[in-house]
Design an enzyme around this catalytic site. Structure first.
Site, short mmCIF file in Angstrom:
data_model
loop_
_atom_site.label_atom_id
_atom_site.label_comp_id
_atom_site.label_asym_id
_atom_site.label_seq_id
_atom_site.Cartn_x
_atom_site.Cartn_y
_atom_site.Cartn_z
N ARG A 34 -8.33 1.18 9.53
CA ARG A 34 -8.20 -0.17 9.63
C ARG A 34 -9.70 -1.27 10.62
O ARG A 34 -9.01 -2.14 10.36
CB ARG A 34 -6.84 0.29 10.65
CG ARG A 34 -5.97 -0.25 9.41
CD ARG A 34 -4.88 -0.58 10.89
NE ARG A 34 -3.54 -1.13 9.96
CZ ARG A 34 -2.65 -0.39 9.60
NH1 ARG A 34 -2.56 0.27 9.19
NH2 ARG A 34 -1.70 -1.98 9.28
N LYS B 72 0.65 -1.24 -0.20
CA LYS B 72 0.01 -0.12 0.05
C LYS B 72 0.91 1.49 0.11
O LYS B 72 0.67 2.18 -0.93
CB LYS B 72 -1.15 0.33 0.82
CG LYS B 72 -2.06 -1.17 1.44
CD LYS B 72 -2.91 -1.37 2.01
CE LYS B 72 -1.87 -0.98 3.83
NZ LYS B 72 -1.04 -1.59 4.17
N ARG C 80 0.01 -9.17 13.34
CA ARG C 80 -1.01 -8.87 12.52
C ARG C 80 -1.26 -8.67 11.20
O ARG C 80 -2.44 -7.53 10.79
CB ARG C 80 0.82 -7.12 11.50
CG ARG C 80 0.84 -6.42 12.66
CD ARG C 80 2.29 -5.41 12.03
NE ARG C 80 2.25 -4.51 10.79
CZ ARG C 80 3.38 -4.26 10.61
NH1 ARG C 80 4.36 -4.57 10.44
NH2 ARG C 80 2.63 -2.96 9.72
N ARG D 278 12.39 -6.25 4.07
CA ARG D 278 12.41 -4.51 3.43
C ARG D 278 12.69 -3.62 5.09
O ARG D 278 12.96 -4.08 6.10
CB ARG D 278 10.44 -4.36 5.21
CG ARG D 278 9.43 -2.44 4.53
CD ARG D 278 8.40 -3.14 4.20
NE ARG D 278 7.28 -3.22 5.45
CZ ARG D 278 6.44 -2.54 5.64
NH1 ARG D 278 5.76 -2.21 4.59
NH2 ARG D 278 5.94 -3.10 6.59
N ARG E 198 12.06 -2.30 11.17
CA ARG E 198 11.21 -2.05 11.69
C ARG E 198 10.76 -2.80 12.44
O ARG E 198 10.91 -4.26 12.36
CB ARG E 198 9.61 -1.92 10.95
CG ARG E 198 9.01 -0.02 10.59
CD ARG E 198 8.97 -0.03 10.19
NE ARG E 198 7.17 -0.80 10.07
CZ ARG E 198 6.00 -0.43 9.08
NH1 ARG E 198 5.88 -0.14 8.36
NH2 ARG E 198 5.14 -0.73 9.47
#
Ligand code: AMP
Length: 210
Positions: free
Chosen positions: A88, A13, A167, A123, A156
């Site tokens: 969300r 996203k 998540r 990532r 992260r």
């Protein structure tokens, strides 16, 4: 254009929002980036959000709704925006409606959990400007350094494998019902994640007719 990007964490996203932002010349509002900046700066919102973000849980709705209402009131949002990572939950979507916001489209990027788990492990995020890279699919020009501001690239905390699983569970339980919410309003469009960033942008552009 008022666009909502839906999709699991790691669906791309943020990456697609950035591309569309430039193309459409409208800002992206990323609640994740706003929260990370608040946490880094130790603001009251940041201190409140920290335990939720770091354990992969959702920050309470009232905190998010406050942040977003404030941000959408800024002048650069007058001609439209892309919401990345908000709403969300159903109450967050209802709060947008209650603020009188009429979105044009909620675009869902569909992707399998297993692909996300593999993707998140590569990532890297700039600790200064939040720009994201991927060690394989979108590497920085210099290893460990942000192409845009030269900041250090980090993993992260919430991209750690066990947090990613939490998540994803949160996504399926709390966020996925938003697809039915926007479908019922005739606003939902879905695209399948593609093997490359560019190919995913192409299917999104086709779905949006841009
Ligand atoms: P993201 O960068 O969008 O993946 O967001 C990172 C984390 O910030 C999430 O795992 C949540 O803890 C928190 N967060 C971001 N956006 C929201 C939201 N709209 N509602 C609740 N929590 C959020």
């Amino acid at each position: 254009m008022k666009l909502i990007l839906l999709g699991a964490p790691g669906a791309g996203k943020g990456t697609q929002a950035e591309i569309l932002s430039k193309m459409l010349n409208i800002p992206t509002i990323s609640t994740g980036n706003i929260l990370r900046a608040a946490m880094k700066n130790g603001t009251p919102v940041g201190l409140r959000a920290k335990e939720y973000v770091e354990s992969g849980r959702l920050v309470p709705d009232e905190v998010i709704i406050g942040i977003v209402n404030e941000r959408l009131a800024e002048p650069d949002c007058a001609n439209g925006y892309i919401l990345d990572g908000m709403p969300r939950t159903i109450p967050q979507a209802e709060a947008l409606e209650e603020s009188g916001i009429e979105i044009d489209c909620a675009l869902s990027i569909e992707i399998e959990d297993q692909v996300i788990i593999e993707r998140m492990s590569g990532r890297r995020t700039c600790k200064d400007c939040s720009q994201t890279f991927h060690v394989v699919s979108n590497p920085p020009k210099t290893e460990g350094k942000c192409d845009f501001c030269g900041g250090e690239l980090t993993i992260r905390k919430d991209d750690a494998p066990e947090t990613v699983k939490a998540r994803l569970e949160t996504y399926h339980r709390e966020t996925e019902p938003l697809k039915a919410f926007y479908e019922a309003r005739g606003k939902l469009k879905s695209v399948d994640n593609q093997p490359s960033i560019e190919a995913t942008t192409d299917v999104i552009k086709a779905a949006l007719g841009i």
